[in-house]
Design a protein around this motif. Sequence first.
Motif, mmCIF file in Angstrom:
data_model
loop_
_atom_site.group_PDB
_atom_site.id
_atom_site.type_symbol
_atom_site.label_atom_id
_atom_site.label_comp_id
_atom_site.label_asym_id
_atom_site.label_seq_id
_atom_site.Cartn_x
_atom_site.Cartn_y
_atom_site.Cartn_z
ATOM 1 N N SER A 1 26.626 47.981 46.133
ATOM 2 C CA SER A 1 27.748 47.701 46.967
ATOM 3 C C SER A 1 28.760 46.856 46.228
ATOM 4 C CB SER A 1 27.560 47.305 48.373
ATOM 5 O OG SER A 1 26.949 46.225 48.390
ATOM 6 N N LEU A 2 28.627 46.038 45.364
ATOM 7 C CA LEU A 2 29.273 44.942 44.634
ATOM 8 C C LEU A 2 30.380 45.709 43.767
ATOM 9 C CD1 LEU A 2 30.311 42.229 44.321
ATOM 10 C CD2 LEU A 2 28.561 41.859 42.545
ATOM 11 N N ARG A 3 31.698 45.633 44.105
ATOM 12 C CA ARG A 3 32.790 46.528 43.427
ATOM 13 C C ARG A 3 33.729 45.715 42.951
ATOM 14 N NH1 ARG A 3 34.487 50.418 47.284
ATOM 15 N NH2 ARG A 3 35.895 51.112 45.670
ATOM 16 N N PHE A 4 34.169 44.515 43.587
ATOM 17 C CA PHE A 4 35.433 43.860 43.590
ATOM 18 C C PHE A 4 35.174 42.474 43.097
ATOM 19 C CE2 PHE A 4 36.304 47.020 46.862
ATOM 20 C CZ PHE A 4 37.394 47.865 46.120
ATOM 21 N N ILE A 5 36.207 41.693 42.357
ATOM 22 C CA ILE A 5 36.314 40.723 41.934
ATOM 23 C C ILE A 5 37.453 40.176 42.264
ATOM 24 C CG2 ILE A 5 36.707 41.135 39.628
ATOM 25 C CD1 ILE A 5 35.083 38.465 38.869
ATOM 26 N N ALA A 6 37.849 38.800 42.669
ATOM 27 C CA ALA A 6 39.024 37.937 43.080
ATOM 28 C C ALA A 6 38.987 36.519 42.804
ATOM 29 C CB ALA A 6 39.449 38.271 44.581
ATOM 30 N N GLY A 7 40.137 36.057 42.498
ATOM 31 C CA GLY A 7 40.221 34.434 42.370
ATOM 32 C C GLY A 7 40.378 33.870 44.012
ATOM 33 N N HIS A 8 40.054 32.929 44.006
ATOM 34 C CA HIS A 8 40.509 32.286 45.466
ATOM 35 C C HIS A 8 41.825 32.228 45.857
ATOM 36 C CE1 HIS A 8 39.270 28.439 48.182
ATOM 37 N NE2 HIS A 8 39.652 29.454 48.730
ATOM 38 N N GLU A 9 42.617 32.111 44.789
ATOM 39 C CA GLU A 9 44.069 32.142 44.852
ATOM 40 C C GLU A 9 44.725 33.515 45.082
ATOM 41 O OE1 GLU A 9 45.929 30.954 40.910
ATOM 42 O OE2 GLU A 9 44.423 32.261 39.914
ATOM 43 N N ASP A 10 43.869 34.686 44.866
ATOM 44 C CA ASP A 10 44.574 35.874 45.011
ATOM 45 C C ASP A 10 44.234 36.187 46.628
ATOM 46 O OD1 ASP A 10 44.631 36.323 42.354
ATOM 47 O OD2 ASP A 10 42.513 37.287 42.155
ATOM 48 N N LEU A 11 43.174 35.538 47.356
ATOM 49 C CA LEU A 11 43.069 35.783 48.638
ATOM 50 C C LEU A 11 43.558 34.891 49.563
ATOM 51 C CD1 LEU A 11 39.339 36.716 48.122
ATOM 52 C CD2 LEU A 11 41.307 38.061 48.194
ATOM 53 N N ASP A 12 43.515 33.323 49.491
ATOM 54 C CA ASP A 12 44.313 32.435 50.201
ATOM 55 C C ASP A 12 45.584 32.101 49.577
ATOM 56 O OD1 ASP A 12 44.756 30.234 51.488
ATOM 57 O OD2 ASP A 12 42.952 29.267 51.801
ATOM 58 N N THR A 13 46.491 32.701 50.006
ATOM 59 C CA THR A 13 48.054 32.498 49.692
ATOM 60 C C THR A 13 48.906 31.471 50.362
ATOM 61 O OG1 THR A 13 48.666 34.482 50.521
ATOM 62 C CG2 THR A 13 47.920 34.814 48.149
ATOM 63 N N ASP B 1 41.237 38.595 31.454
ATOM 64 C CA ASP B 1 41.216 39.852 30.814
ATOM 65 C C ASP B 1 39.702 39.955 30.192
ATOM 66 O OD1 ASP B 1 43.782 40.565 31.620
ATOM 67 O OD2 ASP B 1 44.676 39.869 29.545
ATOM 68 N N TYR B 2 39.413 38.695 29.692
ATOM 69 C CA TYR B 2 38.120 38.757 28.919
ATOM 70 C C TYR B 2 36.889 38.898 29.738
ATOM 71 C CZ TYR B 2 34.212 36.583 26.293
ATOM 72 O OH TYR B 2 33.007 36.464 25.709
ATOM 73 N N VAL B 3 37.076 38.402 31.140
ATOM 74 C CA VAL B 3 35.854 38.636 32.108
ATOM 75 C C VAL B 3 35.896 39.902 32.407
ATOM 76 C CG1 VAL B 3 34.925 38.184 34.314
ATOM 77 C CG2 VAL B 3 35.716 36.116 33.016
ATOM 78 N N LEU B 4 37.058 40.817 32.751
ATOM 79 C CA LEU B 4 37.154 41.998 33.150
ATOM 80 C C LEU B 4 36.781 43.148 32.373
ATOM 81 C CD1 LEU B 4 40.466 41.529 35.559
ATOM 82 C CD2 LEU B 4 38.134 42.095 36.418
ATOM 83 N N GLU B 5 37.067 42.773 31.017
ATOM 84 C CA GLU B 5 36.472 43.768 29.883
ATOM 85 C C GLU B 5 34.848 43.684 29.887
ATOM 86 O OE1 GLU B 5 38.277 42.371 26.390
ATOM 87 O OE2 GLU B 5 40.351 42.871 27.122
ATOM 88 N N ARG B 6 34.152 42.945 30.349
ATOM 89 C CA ARG B 6 32.828 42.580 30.357
ATOM 90 C C ARG B 6 31.863 42.845 31.472
ATOM 91 N NH1 ARG B 6 35.693 40.386 26.796
ATOM 92 N NH2 ARG B 6 34.788 39.984 24.589
ATOM 93 N N VAL B 7 32.658 43.288 32.740
ATOM 94 C CA VAL B 7 31.842 43.365 33.933
ATOM 95 C C VAL B 7 32.277 44.837 34.554
ATOM 96 C CG1 VAL B 7 31.319 40.919 34.173
ATOM 97 C CG2 VAL B 7 33.220 41.838 35.296
ATOM 98 N N PRO B 8 31.749 45.489 35.395
ATOM 99 C CA PRO B 8 31.919 46.489 36.017
ATOM 100 C C PRO B 8 32.569 46.241 37.430
ATOM 101 C CG PRO B 8 29.598 45.994 36.367
ATOM 102 C CD PRO B 8 30.056 45.001 35.371
ATOM 103 N N LEU B 9 33.399 45.336 37.547
ATOM 104 C CA LEU B 9 33.997 45.010 38.556
ATOM 105 C C LEU B 9 35.577 45.111 38.609
ATOM 106 C CD1 LEU B 9 32.287 41.713 39.476
ATOM 107 C CD2 LEU B 9 31.724 44.175 40.575
ATOM 108 N N GLN B 10 36.209 45.444 39.597
ATOM 109 C CA GLN B 10 37.814 45.607 39.748
ATOM 110 C C GLN B 10 38.357 44.449 40.339
ATOM 111 O OE1 GLN B 10 38.728 49.576 41.793
ATOM 112 N NE2 GLN B 10 40.841 48.563 42.220
ATOM 113 N N ARG B 11 39.600 44.139 39.926
ATOM 114 C CA ARG B 11 40.126 42.803 40.594
ATOM 115 C C ARG B 11 40.627 43.338 41.666
ATOM 116 N NH1 ARG B 11 43.889 38.225 37.665
ATOM 117 N NH2 ARG B 11 43.975 37.030 39.565
#
Length: 194
Positions: A140-152, A178-188
């Motif tokens: 079920s894991l599909r997304f990735i975010a930074g703390h700064e993306d969610l707590d603004t 960019d480096y991380v997202l190219e290597r993992v199957p998750l969407q920001r």
Amino acid sequence: MLPDLPPLPVHVDPLPYESRLEPRPLSQIDLVVIHCTEVPTLAESRTFGEKVLYEDSGTGNSGHFYIDRDGSLHRYVAPERVAHHVRGYNPRSIGIEIVNTGRYPRWLDSDHQAMDEPYTPAQIDTLVALLARLAAEHPSLRFIAGHEDLDTAMVGATDDPSKQVRRKRDPGPLFPWDYVLERVPLQRLNAPPP
């Protein structure tokens, strides 16, 4: 069936209150949130994580996994427990903390908002390996975010309350998205505009 992944050594060291954290079904997890500790050492992060901040539950703020500068991986909270690491997203997310000074020790001073410590290659390698493993173990894991993306949220600066600063800025401008997202199957999730 899980894909054939290389071994990923994990130091399992549960926080004293881990069993008091709310349990959840693993199928509820669809998000990973990347943080930096904003303190200089893993030991200081651990000390902060052990502090009881919520008297009603006897728990505190913590992530699930911590990555030290040498790339060593530590699990303080099992994924089947809800850790307190980001407002509004805890029940659905896994928190990963990367040791980095961030804005330490004057987190909210208006003249101290730079986050200029780079992440080590060992940290990023471990993070990518961990994310690949989590994605394989949790369909079920599909997304990735930074703390700064969610707590603004903005708050008054501690040195000058008439100025506003970001409450959370981690993982910060030096995190290699960019480096991380190219290597993992998750969407920001909630990525800021370019």
